[in-house]
Design an enzyme around this catalytic site. Structure first.
Site, mmCIF file in Angstrom:
data_model
loop_
_atom_site.group_PDB
_atom_site.id
_atom_site.type_symbol
_atom_site.label_atom_id
_atom_site.label_comp_id
_atom_site.label_asym_id
_atom_site.label_seq_id
_atom_site.Cartn_x
_atom_site.Cartn_y
_atom_site.Cartn_z
ATOM 1 N N LYS A 170 22.398 -32.978 5.887
ATOM 2 C CA LYS A 170 22.134 -33.353 4.487
ATOM 3 C C LYS A 170 22.715 -32.303 3.537
ATOM 4 O O LYS A 170 23.296 -32.627 2.510
ATOM 5 C CB LYS A 170 20.623 -33.547 4.266
ATOM 6 C CG LYS A 170 20.108 -34.820 4.937
ATOM 7 C CD LYS A 170 18.591 -34.900 5.007
ATOM 8 C CE LYS A 170 18.190 -36.109 5.863
ATOM 9 N NZ LYS A 170 16.726 -36.206 6.071
ATOM 10 N N GLN A 193 11.298 -32.886 5.010
ATOM 11 C CA GLN A 193 11.780 -33.429 6.280
ATOM 12 C C GLN A 193 10.600 -33.727 7.213
ATOM 13 O O GLN A 193 9.758 -32.868 7.462
ATOM 14 C CB GLN A 193 12.751 -32.428 6.940
ATOM 15 C CG GLN A 193 13.393 -32.942 8.202
ATOM 16 C CD GLN A 193 14.326 -34.152 7.972
ATOM 17 O OE1 GLN A 193 15.118 -34.153 7.032
ATOM 18 N NE2 GLN A 193 14.203 -35.160 8.811
ATOM 19 N N ASP A 235 13.851 -39.969 -0.887
ATOM 20 C CA ASP A 235 13.715 -40.613 0.430
ATOM 21 C C ASP A 235 13.180 -42.037 0.276
ATOM 22 O O ASP A 235 13.237 -42.830 1.218
ATOM 23 C CB ASP A 235 12.739 -39.812 1.319
ATOM 24 C CG ASP A 235 13.459 -38.943 2.344
ATOM 25 O OD1 ASP A 235 14.634 -39.242 2.638
ATOM 26 O OD2 ASP A 235 12.836 -37.990 2.846
#
Ligand code: NAP
Length: 294
Positions: free
Chosen positions: A52, A100, A123
């Site tokens: 990422k 995460q 997200d």
């Protein structure tokens, strides 16, 4: 059979994003800024976050990585993580951020997801974004389903009037993808069936699929007899399986028995190089959208 090259499509989209960013910067705007919070040392999470951060560089974004050690002897407290989230929510320089997953067991993941400001939830996991998506309102779409929809669109695979079967009903893949593909419009307008571990005779359902999406994490469990001739198969699964021929000692394996299934398909995604790169690109698109909205 045509291979769906997620890596190539992702590279094209990253170039498009980088151009949009340079155009914004030349108009006097800041670069989009994505922050990532990583707790502990889960091997998969380390890799995902590294990818990422690299994608941010390729897109011309600013990125920050906030790392926390957490061991059974010295666990990171939920309170400290929530404090960090509060800081990021209130940091005007941060357009969007991710925490995460998975988190260590003592931390309540749902509480963490709900602490993120929906406007910074790139997200797309916050209930506000999930709810808005399910009724077709503008929102941050969950990255993996959005990546799958974009792949289908770029390969000219229409979903209108098609039977789509999704194996797996997780909150990050199966459920949001089903919601996206049943919306009015194309992509959308599909007749969607979602299967899970309580579905009896899975093959009987999957053989009806024009588009079959496999998202269980059970390596090579989708066999040729479960797939209709000419179907499009999207393999989301990424499981590390032991492989002595690799330096790492493992390789990534999809949910689909690729060698046997591919000859029957009109289109199929490989693992790796199919859905994975598109998930990261969707996160970049959400971050750009967050920056544009502010
Ligand atoms: P998850 O939360 O573990 O969900 C798995 C789903 O599969 C569940 O709904 C489960 O049913 C269903 N399932 C398990 N065994 C089954 C069986 N025998 N028959 C039918 N359904 C069955 O997984 P996830 O987070 O969605 O991830 C799925 C896979 O995709 C994993 O390999 C993950 O690593 C991968 N993934 C890849 C990406 C990417 O970017 N490439 C992104 C996300 C996930 P129940 O609900 O009944 O338990």
């Amino acid at each position: 059979m045509q291979l769906i090259d997620g890596k190539a499509v992702a590279a094209t989209i990253k170039k498009e994003i980088a151009e949009a960013v340079e155009a914004r910067v030349s108009q006097g705007h800041r670069r989009p800024h994505l922050a990532a919070v990583l707790v502990g040392h889960d091997g998969g999470s380390e890799t995902y976050v590294a990818h990422k951060i690299k994608a941010c560089e390729e897109c011309g974004f600013k990125s920050s990585l906030i790392r926390f050690e957490s061991t059974p002897e010295a666990p990171l407290s939920e309170e400290e993580l929530l404090k960090t989230i509060d800081k990021l929510n209130n940091d005007p320089d941060v357009d969007g951020f991710i925490v995460q997953l998975p988190l260590p067991r003592h931390i309540d993941e749902q509480k963490v997801i709900e602490a993120i400001l929906p406007e910074k939830d790139v997200d797309g996991f916050h209930p506000s974004n999930v709810g808005r998506q399910s009724i077709g309102l503008p929102c941050f779409h969950s990255a993996t389903p959005a990546g799958i929809v974009e792949l289908l669109r770029r390969y000219g695979i229409s979903t209108r009037g098609k039977n789509v079967v999704i194996i797996g009903r997780s909150n990050i893949v199966g459920k949001p993808l089903a919601a996206m593909l049943m919306q009015k419009g194309d992509p959308g307008d599909a007749t969607v069936t979602v299967c899970h571990s309580a579905t009896p005779d899975l093959g009987e359902v999957t053989r009806r699929a024009d588009i079959l999406v496999c998202a269980t994490g059970r390596p090579a469990s989708v066999t040729a007899d479960m797939v209709k001739d000419g179907a499009t198969v999207i393999d989301v699964g990424t499981t590390r399986v032991p492989d002595a021929s690799k330096k790492s000692g493992w390789r990534l394996c999809g949910d689909v028995d690729f060698e046997a299934v591919a000859p029957k398909c009109s289109f199929i995604t490989p693992v790796p190089g199919g859905v994975g790169p598109m998930t990261i690109v969707s996160l970049m698109l959400n971050t750009l959208q967050a920056a544009q909205a502010r």
